[in-house]
Motif scaffolding. Sequence first.
Motif, mmCIF file in Angstrom:
data_model
loop_
_atom_site.group_PDB
_atom_site.id
_atom_site.type_symbol
_atom_site.label_atom_id
_atom_site.label_comp_id
_atom_site.label_asym_id
_atom_site.label_seq_id
_atom_site.Cartn_x
_atom_site.Cartn_y
_atom_site.Cartn_z
ATOM 1 N N MET A 1 12.556 8.282 -7.134
ATOM 2 C CA MET A 1 11.703 8.255 -5.944
ATOM 3 C C MET A 1 10.314 8.809 -6.288
ATOM 4 O O MET A 1 9.282 8.262 -5.894
ATOM 5 N N ARG A 2 10.327 9.913 -7.018
ATOM 6 C CA ARG A 2 9.047 10.550 -7.360
ATOM 7 C C ARG A 2 8.245 9.666 -8.299
ATOM 8 O O ARG A 2 7.011 9.563 -8.183
ATOM 9 N N HIS A 3 8.920 9.059 -9.215
ATOM 10 C CA HIS A 3 8.235 8.203 -10.173
ATOM 11 C C HIS A 3 7.618 6.996 -9.456
ATOM 12 O O HIS A 3 6.466 6.622 -9.702
ATOM 13 N N SER A 4 8.376 6.415 -8.549
ATOM 14 C CA SER A 4 7.844 5.272 -7.800
ATOM 15 C C SER A 4 6.676 5.697 -6.921
ATOM 16 O O SER A 4 5.680 4.964 -6.786
ATOM 17 N N ALA A 5 6.774 6.876 -6.343
ATOM 18 C CA ALA A 5 5.681 7.372 -5.499
ATOM 19 C C ALA A 5 4.411 7.528 -6.326
ATOM 20 O O ALA A 5 3.307 7.267 -5.839
ATOM 21 N N ALA A 6 4.570 7.927 -7.585
ATOM 22 C CA ALA A 6 3.394 8.053 -8.454
ATOM 23 C C ALA A 6 2.721 6.691 -8.602
ATOM 24 O O ALA A 6 1.496 6.575 -8.543
ATOM 25 N N HIS A 7 3.533 5.654 -8.773
ATOM 26 C CA HIS A 7 2.962 4.302 -8.872
ATOM 27 C C HIS A 7 2.246 3.921 -7.576
ATOM 28 O O HIS A 7 1.167 3.329 -7.607
ATOM 29 N N ILE A 8 2.860 4.248 -6.465
ATOM 30 C CA ILE A 8 2.264 3.891 -5.168
ATOM 31 C C ILE A 8 0.945 4.635 -4.977
ATOM 32 O O ILE A 8 -0.027 4.101 -4.440
ATOM 33 N N LEU A 9 0.913 5.884 -5.482
ATOM 34 C CA LEU A 9 -0.331 6.657 -5.428
ATOM 35 C C LEU A 9 -1.408 5.964 -6.261
ATOM 36 O O LEU A 9 -2.550 5.795 -5.819
ATOM 37 N N ALA A 10 -1.031 5.553 -7.461
ATOM 38 C CA ALA A 10 -2.013 4.887 -8.325
ATOM 39 C C ALA A 10 -2.511 3.594 -7.661
ATOM 40 O O ALA A 10 -3.708 3.274 -7.715
ATOM 41 N N GLU A 11 -1.611 2.900 -7.019
ATOM 42 C CA GLU A 11 -1.991 1.683 -6.292
ATOM 43 C C GLU A 11 -3.052 2.007 -5.236
ATOM 44 O O GLU A 11 -4.081 1.346 -5.129
ATOM 45 N N ALA A 12 -2.805 3.080 -4.485
ATOM 46 C CA ALA A 12 -3.736 3.468 -3.427
ATOM 47 C C ALA A 12 -5.085 3.880 -4.008
ATOM 48 O O ALA A 12 -6.141 3.534 -3.476
ATOM 49 N N VAL A 13 -5.052 4.606 -5.116
ATOM 50 C CA VAL A 13 -6.306 5.039 -5.730
ATOM 51 C C VAL A 13 -7.087 3.837 -6.248
ATOM 52 O O VAL A 13 -8.307 3.761 -6.092
ATOM 53 N N LEU A 14 -6.382 2.869 -6.821
ATOM 54 C CA LEU A 14 -7.076 1.685 -7.343
ATOM 55 C C LEU A 14 -7.667 0.841 -6.213
ATOM 56 O O LEU A 14 -8.695 0.196 -6.391
ATOM 57 N N GLU A 15 -7.024 0.874 -5.065
ATOM 58 C CA GLU A 15 -7.604 0.168 -3.917
ATOM 59 C C GLU A 15 -8.878 0.858 -3.458
ATOM 60 O O GLU A 15 -9.871 0.232 -3.128
ATOM 61 N N MET A 16 -8.838 2.181 -3.468
ATOM 62 C CA MET A 16 -9.990 2.948 -2.996
ATOM 63 C C MET A 16 -11.126 2.905 -4.021
ATOM 64 O O MET A 16 -12.294 2.838 -3.671
ATOM 65 N N PHE A 17 -10.752 2.985 -5.291
ATOM 66 C CA PHE A 17 -11.750 2.949 -6.362
ATOM 67 C C PHE A 17 -11.363 1.834 -7.345
ATOM 68 O O PHE A 17 -10.621 2.073 -8.297
ATOM 69 N N PRO A 18 -11.866 0.616 -7.132
ATOM 70 C CA PRO A 18 -11.478 -0.489 -8.021
ATOM 71 C C PRO A 18 -11.808 -0.201 -9.490
ATOM 72 O O PRO A 18 -11.171 -0.759 -10.371
ATOM 73 N N ASP A 19 -12.778 0.671 -9.738
ATOM 74 C CA ASP A 19 -13.136 0.962 -11.122
ATOM 75 C C ASP A 19 -12.340 2.119 -11.715
ATOM 76 O O ASP A 19 -12.610 2.544 -12.839
ATOM 77 N N ALA A 20 -11.423 2.651 -10.956
ATOM 78 C CA ALA A 20 -10.684 3.820 -11.440
ATOM 79 C C ALA A 20 -9.967 3.490 -12.742
ATOM 80 O O ALA A 20 -9.449 2.388 -12.926
ATOM 81 N N LYS A 21 -9.961 4.482 -13.653
ATOM 82 C CA LYS A 21 -9.137 4.374 -14.854
ATOM 83 C C LYS A 21 -7.915 5.245 -14.618
ATOM 84 O O LYS A 21 -8.065 6.428 -14.306
ATOM 85 N N TYR A 22 -6.741 4.654 -14.715
ATOM 86 C CA TYR A 22 -5.555 5.479 -14.463
ATOM 87 C C TYR A 22 -4.847 5.807 -15.761
ATOM 88 O O TYR A 22 -4.785 5.002 -16.677
#
Length: 589
Positions: free
Chosen positions: A22-43
Amino acid sequence: MADSNTSLHFGELNSDEQLFRMRHSAAHILAEAVLEMFPDAKYAIGPPVDDGFYYDFELPRSLTPEDLDALQTRMTQSVSANLSISGEQISKESAREIFINQPYKLELIDDIEDDTVGHFRHGEFQDLCRGGHTETTGQVGAFKLDRIAGAYWRGNENNTMLQRIYGLLFTTQDELDEYQELREQARQNDHRRLGRELDLFSTQEDYGPGLIYWHPKGARLRIEIEDAWKKAHTEGGYDLVFTPHIGRSTLWETSGHLDFFAEGMFSAMDVDGDDYYLKPMNCPFHIQIYKNTLRSYRELPMRLAELGTVYRYERSGVLHGMLRVRGFTQDDAHIICTPEQLDDEVDGVVNFVLELLGLFNFQNVSATLSTRPEKAVGDSAQWDRAEAALKDAIERAGLTYEVEAGGGAFYGPKIDFHLTDTLGRKWQCSTVQFDFNLPERFDMSYVGEDGESHRPFMVHRALFGSIERFIGILIEHYGGAFPLWLAPVQASIIPIADRHLEHAEAVANKLKQAGIRLTIDTAKERMGNKIRRAQLQKVPYMLIIGDREAEADAASVRTRSGEDLGEIVTDNLVEKLITEIRSGQQNIV
RNA sequence: GCCCCCAUAGCUCAGUGGCAGAGCGCGUUCUUGGUAAGAACGAGGUCAUGAGUUCAACUCUCAUUGGGGGCUCCA
């Protein structure tokens, strides 16, 4: 590398594994949200941790708390969409194409030794990942983005500082709420807070960070602990010594500290044209006591112990209350022994550690054995011998331990014992360290049975580690409610009205003669308020004196846990308290 | 040292580009009481320090110092 997780169903998973996913998937979902907010984000990377997950990013600007709220909302949308999470192994080439604009991912791909790499996606989001996920984004449980922190890429301070977002995650909202509640309660026990509220210690921010001022109550606590320490060491075959706080540069040149530890030392002071240094360690001084005369094997083992105050220059960002400071007192000892005595000595120290920690009811002591690093002094036979001695001792003591291969100091292997603070952070306290370096540098020797000169073994050891750190942890461990023998104020005498002062003083005198530490609360306040004050100060016993008690030469006894023990005749009270104090002290040895 | 946040009374914290606020604590007085807060009155502040912007800065900007959460470090 694990492959897809889709063959497993939740019902087959134990809850740890489920929570991990669950935690690992949430990390992915967080990265998804950050990439939406900052399309140039490097993860970069985003693993599960003990209470949730985090993900590291390089972003065009610093994140704010408001950003966290927005990200949380976006994540919730992804969770509601209940997207399927799928993974597969793909070739490194296709991975490089997918992550063409993601330098951190490319670096990770380069470092993976297999021919293929894991690739996970849900919706539009894709990540380089070894797997371990829930089946859908809807299964991640209850989470809350918690805080923003800085973290170096790959933990190396020469690399870019990334922004790390931490999230808390538990299976249910109730568990999440409970965790946050517990964490809030734990903050109440923070030693820095209790240190101020209970008037135990302070730091003077204008006059030097990382330096502790022990107030009378904190000093009393320390004295009780040091007295117990001295008694235990004397009985345990140690010789107590005192050594200087400064030494001429020649000492630190011989010891090697100026070569290897100069960054951790305060600058030199000039004395008659020579450089003198505040000591960062006691070892060189104890060695001088050993070397002061020719030693025979008959004198070994020699165990020199000192509550030695040292000063170290710690980088400003690492200071923390009493737990990481620039001036502190080590309960240091050096055991100098023959090779034959080694096992017994190491056993003795490990048991001593457990006895001393037992005195304070520390449970679940965990140990770490650190073995030979790449750069090391001393021959490998010596190292093997020393590591075996440590390992055997720790196993004979029945402790669980971890091995940190290559984690030893260049001068010898060691065992560390860690205690946990109120927020779950671990701090090294007790330590047992071999030293193959200083005996060589200082040319230590003893005359053996054979009449020849031999090099002794030397072991550094500290049971508390540092008095400051230990007491800091101890404050949190007890939440400031110290057992009677340690309590700076053991009893508060509370006269109900002024006319009861005389009897209050009579009771106080009897208790004082028995060595009990107390105060009489003569304030012009109601009894209820005086009880409250004693309660907040976590005084173990409140002794209420009114008409009835004056009549009976007694006191009504209330404990800080709120228990009313009723009226106890003064002489019996003395007896009761003394018995309790002794039983606390005698937890040891 | 690095990233982010923070600094207002002894403590915990509100607050505003134009007279400095609360609760607790502290002091005085009244109250002399029965197991977690009696009442009234009063004293406490160069709003961390230094520079800048402004008619005016506690408030905005920068630096410094210190604190907090992390990271790194802790031979």
